[in-house]
Structure formats: structure tokens, C-alpha cells
Design a protein around this motif. Structure first.
Motif, short mmCIF file in Angstrom:
data_model
loop_
_atom_site.label_atom_id
_atom_site.label_comp_id
_atom_site.label_asym_id
_atom_site.label_seq_id
_atom_site.Cartn_x
_atom_site.Cartn_y
_atom_site.Cartn_z
N GLU A 1 -49.51 -17.12 70.52
CA GLU A 1 -49.29 -15.72 70.82
C GLU A 1 -48.14 -15.20 69.95
O GLU A 1 -47.25 -15.94 69.56
CB GLU A 1 -48.95 -15.52 72.30
N GLY A 2 -48.21 -13.91 69.66
CA GLY A 2 -47.16 -13.30 68.87
C GLY A 2 -47.58 -13.15 67.42
O GLY A 2 -48.76 -13.26 67.06
N VAL A 3 -46.60 -12.94 66.57
CA VAL A 3 -46.87 -12.72 65.16
C VAL A 3 -47.38 -14.01 64.53
O VAL A 3 -46.97 -15.11 64.92
CB VAL A 3 -45.61 -12.20 64.44
N GLY A 4 -48.29 -13.88 63.58
CA GLY A 4 -48.87 -15.07 62.92
C GLY A 4 -48.47 -15.16 61.46
O GLY A 4 -47.28 -15.13 61.13
N ASP A 5 -49.46 -15.23 60.60
CA ASP A 5 -49.20 -15.42 59.18
C ASP A 5 -49.13 -14.08 58.45
O ASP A 5 -49.80 -13.11 58.80
CB ASP A 5 -50.30 -16.27 58.53
N PHE A 6 -48.31 -14.08 57.41
CA PHE A 6 -48.26 -12.98 56.46
C PHE A 6 -48.78 -13.51 55.13
O PHE A 6 -48.35 -14.57 54.66
CB PHE A 6 -46.82 -12.47 56.30
N GLY A 7 -49.74 -12.79 54.55
CA GLY A 7 -50.31 -13.25 53.30
C GLY A 7 -50.42 -12.15 52.27
O GLY A 7 -50.52 -10.96 52.62
N THR A 8 -50.38 -12.52 51.02
CA THR A 8 -50.56 -11.55 49.95
C THR A 8 -51.17 -12.24 48.74
O THR A 8 -50.91 -13.41 48.46
CB THR A 8 -49.21 -10.91 49.55
N ASN A 9 -52.04 -11.49 48.06
CA ASN A 9 -52.64 -11.94 46.81
C ASN A 9 -52.45 -10.82 45.80
O ASN A 9 -52.77 -9.66 46.08
CB ASN A 9 -54.12 -12.25 46.98
N VAL A 10 -51.94 -11.15 44.61
CA VAL A 10 -51.71 -10.15 43.59
C VAL A 10 -52.17 -10.68 42.24
O VAL A 10 -51.99 -11.86 41.92
CB VAL A 10 -50.20 -9.77 43.50
N THR A 11 -52.86 -9.83 41.49
CA THR A 11 -53.22 -10.13 40.11
C THR A 11 -52.67 -9.01 39.23
O THR A 11 -52.70 -7.83 39.61
CB THR A 11 -54.74 -10.22 39.92
N PHE A 12 -52.18 -9.39 38.06
CA PHE A 12 -51.58 -8.45 37.13
C PHE A 12 -52.09 -8.80 35.74
O PHE A 12 -51.83 -9.89 35.23
CB PHE A 12 -50.06 -8.56 37.22
N ASP A 13 -52.83 -7.86 35.14
CA ASP A 13 -53.42 -8.05 33.81
C ASP A 13 -52.94 -6.95 32.88
O ASP A 13 -53.67 -5.99 32.58
CB ASP A 13 -54.95 -8.05 33.88
N PRO A 14 -51.70 -7.05 32.39
CA PRO A 14 -51.16 -5.96 31.57
C PRO A 14 -51.76 -5.88 30.17
O PRO A 14 -51.84 -4.80 29.59
CB PRO A 14 -49.66 -6.27 31.51
N ARG A 15 -52.16 -7.03 29.63
CA ARG A 15 -52.70 -7.06 28.27
C ARG A 15 -53.86 -8.05 28.21
O ARG A 15 -54.04 -8.88 29.11
CB ARG A 15 -51.62 -7.48 27.25
N ASP A 16 -54.64 -7.96 27.13
CA ASP A 16 -55.78 -8.86 26.98
C ASP A 16 -55.33 -10.32 26.92
O ASP A 16 -56.06 -11.22 27.32
CB ASP A 16 -56.57 -8.51 25.72
N ASN A 17 -54.13 -10.57 26.42
CA ASN A 17 -53.64 -11.94 26.26
C ASN A 17 -52.50 -12.27 27.23
O ASN A 17 -51.68 -13.15 26.96
CB ASN A 17 -53.15 -12.17 24.82
N LEU A 18 -52.48 -11.57 28.36
CA LEU A 18 -51.43 -11.83 29.34
C LEU A 18 -51.96 -11.53 30.74
O LEU A 18 -52.46 -10.43 31.00
CB LEU A 18 -50.21 -10.95 29.05
#
Length: 756
Positions: free
Chosen positions: A592-609
Motif C-alpha cells: 500500500e502507498g506510493v510505488g515505483d517511479f519510472g522514466t524512459n527518455v530518448t534524445f536524438d539530436p543528430r544523425d550521428n548522436l
């Protein structure tokens, strides 16, 4: 070599040119021909029609140019000489000769010494003859993919055949075939026959040395036996195992697909230490069959059989293969007959264990009927129905060490899910989807004794094929009665989507031409208030059997920052963040109560990065359970760096399940609690172009917890105009191997490998 012979046939037809003067005499009736030359004449006494200087002859199928051409209008003999160049329809295809003779009426043609190119292949030969039986015969044929200056000089490798006969049906026969490397003969075949279609690069000879096999020579040949069917016989020799024999087949058509492999090693050797808890087999073999047949429209039959001699077979003889899974694997052998309608699907399936060293859930048989998202009339109500009925048996591995006390169990089971969704929008912007579901599951047999989540994890752990358990397993028994379980679920989803566009945002470095921000908040509230039977007494066949009472809310936000790149929408940044809340329920020891915090992030600033990261934090314990980060920087053809870090804490996952909705998690997902061991891995790699076509690659994996490297690899790669070669050294936990491999750039699948 398919394109060479089929193209050469077209080129021969070009020789039968049709001068307009001869057409007027009624001697030719070919259409679409064109003839050009600086001068032409017709000699009445010799019946010769002569063309001189810059002669160009075309039939629409190709082009021939030469300095001189003549044709006898009575005998139909012809001759072309002086810088004869025949060009086919494919770009870059041509053949050169000094003299071409033949007869138009009999369609016999002779080429003197010639050289040419078709596709990636360069050709050289003494003579080519076309005969009345429509065969084409080449003598002293030399072919390679090397292109170094004038053809016939300084080739790194080539093949040479004393005689090649190409038949009208597409088959060919070759005699006296020798493989040369740097003008040194390394392999000889007195005779070779095959079919052109689909056989480029399909004759494989792989010599080498392996620490497991010793010296070896692997020989296989793909033979076309019917328009859509090939057979591949294999004869292999390994010093440690002796000779091995096999045959593969493949057949494809508009309504079917069939693949098979039969492989036998009469005296195969296996290290007893590698077999773990199993005895050494007397022979080693593999029978692998797959068949798909579209019986009729929307009705498909699929079958897969995989029979192997021992648990290490595929690890030893199939690259990247493995014949075991530490958990149940019911996908190796199956039969499935499925009818897929526009509104529903009906299937009859079966799974059976053929290899007694596997642990499998047998389904003998299983009938399934699904009705996905059926709209009720013209309303906004949607009905989903899933039904499965079958006879199930959990069969653990039959260990030979007699140290395991795992017990098989079985039951007939009928499972039926009924869900109702209502799709609507509040104030024309807020998506609201309430739902209700019931699930009825009947078991003909159950266990009188309890098996908890921890007990089940221990059973799976005791199933390890190499390490005997250090504890006694709490097994299911067969003392229970039949049971009918009712699961009730209610819930709803809320979401909306908004966006804002700013065309003034510009960034040259990230190639940003305007920016659009799309935001999508969402919430999923799920409540399973009632489960009529305790899961501890129900046999485990899949996640359906572990459903428990639970009450939770997952709320999150999806963000996308988009721009236009190369004429298409490009996601510059994607971010999904969510948090779980566990509400009171009747399940014992439920969180009971608060559980998991999750995050997924992708960052594609350039073709080679590019970057990607995942994180899951237990907010109640204030611990990071999962963290991963991956970064790729640079151009793989110049200089590229890769970095990956994975941290996994020792933790027990939350019990989250929904019968009628889906949840997002890019790292893990489970319907019931699982225990995870602590793990840390840091992997870094670099690929660098040293000079010209020389590349150096390095990759290493480090365990910060143990303070040791667990694996590293160094590879040097050299690209030539026709070949790519590499030398690789790998070490993993004190085991190493050295590999040398070569392949043709034109046919990367025809690889020659050497490993130690």
C-alpha cells in the motif's frame, strides 16, 4: 553467375542484326532493329553485306559496336571484328572481343578471346560457343569480383573452369574448377553442376581451426531441384568429431513455406563438464522442421519440430543458438491451425516436449477463440472476449544426476475473459474509457499444499540445467480438488493530447527547423476486488494462474518534441514518466502507498548522436532499482563511440496485473512479484577508421561490483575492393577465442571463417 549467362544469352541475340536493306529483300523479319555505320555496301557477286567503321547494331535488347561487320545473305554466316563490344540491358554489363563469328539461321555463335563484366563479376575466357541445341559453352573461363586495372592481372583471388556448359533450362555443368588465391591453387573440383537461379554464393567451403573442433572443413552445396525448392547436402569434417552428414531443404510458394534440417554426427564428442546435470550422448544429431501452409483464405497451418541429441548441441554447432531456457519454453515444438476472420480468430494448437532435457508446458491440445474489440451496434461500447481450453502439463527436465525433486503436474483448464469498454470524450477533449471485466477459469485438478511466489521462484531456480539446487523445493501436489476461479475487475483510463508549435525555434547544430511539443497525460486506475480462489493452490502454467486481488493507479505523462528533418517528422526528444500508487486491497501482505517511479527518455539530436535512458525508483524505499544509459556518438565509417551502463538493484518487483488494459514499462513487466539479483555492467566500445579501409574496433564490459573485466574484444578489419577480412580476439571470464573471417563484398553471405 546467374546474370552472366542470362545476360550472355541476350547479347548473342543482338548479333542477329537486321539491316534495312536485307529486310527489304525479305530475308529478315525482325522488328525494332537499328543499324548505323560510317559506310556500308552490298557485294552482289559474293552476296556479302558489309558495314565499316563505327558500326552500331541494336535490337532493343542490347547493343553491339565494332569496326567491321559482314553477313552472307545466302548462307547467313556473319562476322564482326575489331574492338567488338556487346552491352547488355543491366548498367555496367558488357563483354569485349576481337572476333565474333556465327550463323544467323542456325543461331550458332563463336566468340574468340573475350573479357567482360556482369554485376559484380569480371570475366575472362578463351572461347564461347552457342550451338543449335541452345547450349552455350565457355572454355577456360576465369571469373572474380576483383577489379584491378586490366582484367586478368593482379587479382587477389579467382576461379577458373576448363569448361562450362549453360543449358536452356538454366542449369549448367562445369569441369575442372580450381580456386586460386594470389595465383596459388588452393582447391579443386573435377565436376560441378547446379542451377543458376538463386545460387550465387551458395557453394560454401569453410576451412579453419577451433579449440572445440580442432581442424575442420565444412562443405555444403545449395541445389535447385524445382522452381521454388532447394536442397543443401552437407559433408563436414572436424578433427575432434570426425565426419558429419546433413541435408537441408527449403521450399517457398505463394501459399506455403517449408524448411528442414537433418544433421548427424556419428562420433560427436562433448565435454562432460559442459553437460552439467546430464549424461553424455552416444551420438549427436538435430532434426529441425518448420512448415506453414495457407490451407485456404484466412486458414493457416503452422508446425515446428526441433529434436536434438543433447542440451549442448546447438551451443556447440549452431552459432548463437541454445537449446535451453531456465524458465519454461513452449515454443520449440508446436502445431497450430488458425482461422483469422475480420472480427474473430479461432485456433487449434498443441505443444509437446520432444527433448527430455527441456522444461516445457505441454498443451495437448489447446483450443482458442478470441473476439477483439467488437463494437456493439453503433454505440461507443466495445466487447472483448478471449477463451482458451486445453489439457496442460508442466514437465520439468529429466535430469540424470537424480538430485532434483521437481515433480510434474497437470490439469485441464478452461479460461474465459469477458471485458466491456466504453469510449467517450468529456467536453470534446478528455478521453475517458471505463471498463469492467470478469474472468472465469476452471481447473480439473489443483494442489492441496500452498506454493507461494517465493516457492515458485525456487522451483524455477531448481530447474537450472547446470547447477543442482542447494535447497529443497516446495512442489505442487495432486491432492486438491477441481476449482472454478472467478476474477472481477473494474477500472478506467483517462488521457488527453495537446500540442504547441513554434516555427521560430531554429538550431543549425541539431538541424531543428521549427519545434512541436506534443504532451499526453494519462492515468490508468485498476481494481481487482475479488478472486474466488487463492493462487497458491492453483497450478502455474502461465501468468493467468497467478492473478491476485490488487488495487493500483498508474499516472504519467508522455512528451514528444518533434521537428522536420529530411522532409519527415523527427522525434528529437521522447520522454515518458510514470508513477504507481498501491491502494488498499484484500490480498495478504499487499503493498500500500506510493510505488515505483519510472522514466524512459530518448534524445536524438543528430544523425550521428543518440542517447537513451531508463530509470525505476522505489519511492517508498527511496532506492534505485533499475538504471540504464546508452549513448552512441560518431559515424561508424569514420569514428564511433558507444557506451552502455546497466545497474540493477536486488529487489522484489511489484505485483501489477490487468485483464483488460495495457501498461507501459520499457525495462520489465510482470503480473506477479519476482526477485532480482544485483547486477552492474559497464560496456564501452570504439570503432575507428585507421586509414583508407582499415578499421580497429574495441569493446569491453566491466563489472564494478566485482571490480573485474568480464569480457573484452579487439578486432582489426580490412576492406579490399573485393574482400573484407578481419581478425578478432575475445575473452569472456577466462575463456578466449581468436577468429579470422573473410567474405566477398559482393556477396557478404558467402563467408569463409577461421576461429580458434
Amino acid at each position: 553467375m546467374k546474370r552472366f549467362y542470362s545476360w550472355l544469352t541476350v547479347c548473342i541475340s543482338i548479333i542477329f542484326f537486321t539491316p534495312s536493306e536485307l529486310v527489304a529483300q525479305g530475308l529478315f523479319n525482325f522488328k525494332g532493329s537499328q543499324v548505323n555505320a560510317d559506310s556500308s555496301e552490298f557485294q552482289q557477286n559474293t552476296k556479302l553485306f558489309i558495314l565499316k567503321n563505327n558500326v552500331r547494331l541494336s535490337t532493343g535488347k542490347g547493343l553491339i559496336t565494332c569496326n567491321y561487320a559482314q553477313i552472307n545473305t545466302e548462307t547467313f554466316d556473319f562476322e564482326a571484328k575489331g574492338n567488338v563490344v556487346i552491352t547488355g540491358l543491366e548498367a555496367g554489363d558488357e563483354i569485349k572481343a576481337e572476333l565474333v563469328t556465327g550463323n544467323i539461321k542456325t543461331r550458332v555463335i563463336n566468340l574468340g578471346e573475350y573479357d567482360g563484366r556482369t554485376g559484380p563479376w569480371y570475366l575472362l575466357g578463351d572461347k564461347v560457343e552457342s550451338k543449335e541445341d541452345k547450349t552455350i559453352t565457355g572454355y577456360n573461363v576465369k571469373f572474380t569480383t576483383c577489379d584491378l586495372g586490366h582484367l586478368g592481372h593482379e587479382e587477389h583471388y579467382y576461379w577458373k573452369a576448363g569448361k562450362v556448359v549453360y543449358n536452356e533450362d538454366g542449369s549448367y555443368d562445369a569441369e575442372d574448377i580450381t580456386t586460386y588465391v594470389a595465383d596459388v591453387p588452393i582447391f579443386y573440383l573435377p565436376y560441378f553442376t547446379s542451377h543458376l537461379e538463386g545460387n550465387d554464393g551458395q557453394f560454401k567451403i569453410v576451412p579453419g581451426y577451433s579449440s572445440d573442433w580442432g581442424a575442420f572443413l565444412l562443405v555444403s552445396r545449395k541445389i535447385k531441384v524445382a522452381p521454388n525448392t532447394t536442397v543443401t547436402p552437407m559433408i563436414d569434417y572436424r578433427k575432434e568429431d570426425g565426419f558429419a552428414f546433413g541435408v537441408g531443404s527449403e521450399s517457398k510458394g505463394p501459399n506455403h513455406e517449408f524448411k528442414s534440417l537433418f544433421y548427424y554426427i556419428p562420433e560427436g564428442d562433448v565435454d562432460k563438464d559442459d553437460l552439467g546435470r546430464f549424461d553424455e550422448p552416444s551420438d549427436r544429431y538435430n532434426v529441425d522442421i518448420f512448415h506453414r501452409w495457407d490451407v485456404m483464405d484466412k486458414l493457416t497451418l503452422r508446425m515446428k519440430l526441433d529434436l536434438v541429441s543433447d542440451i549442448e548441441y546447438k551451443e556447440d554447432y549452431v552459432e548463437g543458438g541454445s537449446s535451453f531456457d531456465k524458465q519454461f519454453d513452449s515454443s520449440i515444438n508446436y502445431f497450430d491451425l488458425e482461422y483469422l476472420s475480420d472480427n474473430y480468430s479461432l485456433s487449434l494448437g498443441a505443444n509437446a516436449r520432444l527433448n527430455d532435457f527441456d522444461s516445457t508446458i505441454e498443451r495437448l491440445p489447446e483450443v482458442r477463440y478470441d473476439l477483439p474489440s467488437y463494437r456493439i451496434g453503433n454505440s461507443d461500447f466495445y466487447y472483448t472476449n478471449e477463451n482458451k481450453f486445453g489439457s496442460y502439463k508442466a514437465k520439468w527436465r529429466d535430469f540424470d544426476d537424480d538430485l532434483s525433486d521437481l515433480e510434474d503436474y497437470e490439469s485441464a483448464r478452461f479460461d474465459s475473459l469477458h471485458a466491456l469498454h466504453y469510449n467517450t470524450k468529456i467536453n470534446n477533449w478528455l478521453n475517458f474509457t471505463p471498463r469492467a471485466a470478469i474472468r472465469l477459469t476452471y481447473y480439473s485438478d489443483t494442489s492441496d499444499g500452498e506454493v507461494s511466489d517465493e516457492d515458485l521462484s525456487r522451483l524455477i531456480g531448481a530447474n537450472d540445467p547446470y547447477n543442482p539446487p542447494g535447497y529443497a523445493a516446495n512442489n505442487y501436489d495432486d491432492e486438491g480438488d477441481d476449482a472454478l476461479r472467478l476474477v472481477a475487475e473494474i477500472g478506467y483510463e483517462l488521457s488527453f493530447k495537446a500540442y504547441k508549435t513554434n516555427l521560430d525555434v531554429q538550431n543549425e547544430w541539431m538541424n531543428v527547423n521549427g519545434l512541436r511539443h506534443v504532451i499526453e497525460p494519462y492515468m490508468n486506475h485498476n481494481y481487482i476486488p475479488y478472486v474466488s480462489e487463492d493462487r497458491e493452490h492453483l497450478y502455474y502454467f502461465d501468468e493467468t494462474d497467478r492473478i491476485a486481488e490488487q488495487h493500483w493507479v498508474r499516472t504519467g505523462v508522455k512528451n514528444r518534441f518533434q521537428t522536420r528533418r529530411n522532409g519527415q517528422i523527427h522525434n528529437l526528444v521522447t520522454l515518458n514518466t510514470w508513477v504507481d500508487f498501491h491502494l488498499p486491497s484484500d490480498e495478504d501482505n499487499a503493498r500500500e502507498g506510493v510505488g515505483d517511479f519510472g522514466t524512459n527518455v530518448t534524445f536524438d539530436p543528430r544523425d550521428n548522436l543518440s542517447f537513451e535512458s531508463d530509470i525505476i525508483v522505489d519511492l517508498e524505499e527511496n532506492d534505485v532499482n533499475i538504471f540504464s544509459l546508452t549513448a552512441m556518438v560518431g559515424d561508424p565509417d569514420k569514428l564511433q563511440y558507444t557506451l552502455n551502463y546497466l545497474y540493477r538493484n536486488e529487489f522484489e518487483s511489484d505485483s501489477l496485473y490487468s485483464n483488460a488494459s495495457t501498461m507501459y514499462s520499457s525495462v520489465f513487466s510482470s503480473s506477479f512479484s519476482r526477485y532480482y539479483e544485483e547486477k552492474q555492467t559497464l560496456t564501452a566500445g570504439v570503432r575507428y577508421r585507421l586509414w583508407f579501409n582499415n578499421f580497429l574496433s574495441f569493446r569491453a564490459s566491466y563489472d564494478p561490483k566485482e571490480n573485474e573485466f568480464i569480457r573484452y574484444m579487439v578486432e582489426w578489419q580490412r576492406r579490399l575492393h573485393a574482400w573484407t577480412g578481419a581478425v578478432r580476439f575475445e575473452e569472456s571470464r577466462d575463456e578466449y577465442r581468436i577468429m579470422v573471417y573473410l567474405y566477398l563484398n559482393a556477396y557478404p553471405g558467402s563467408k569463409i571463417g577461421l576461429k580458434q
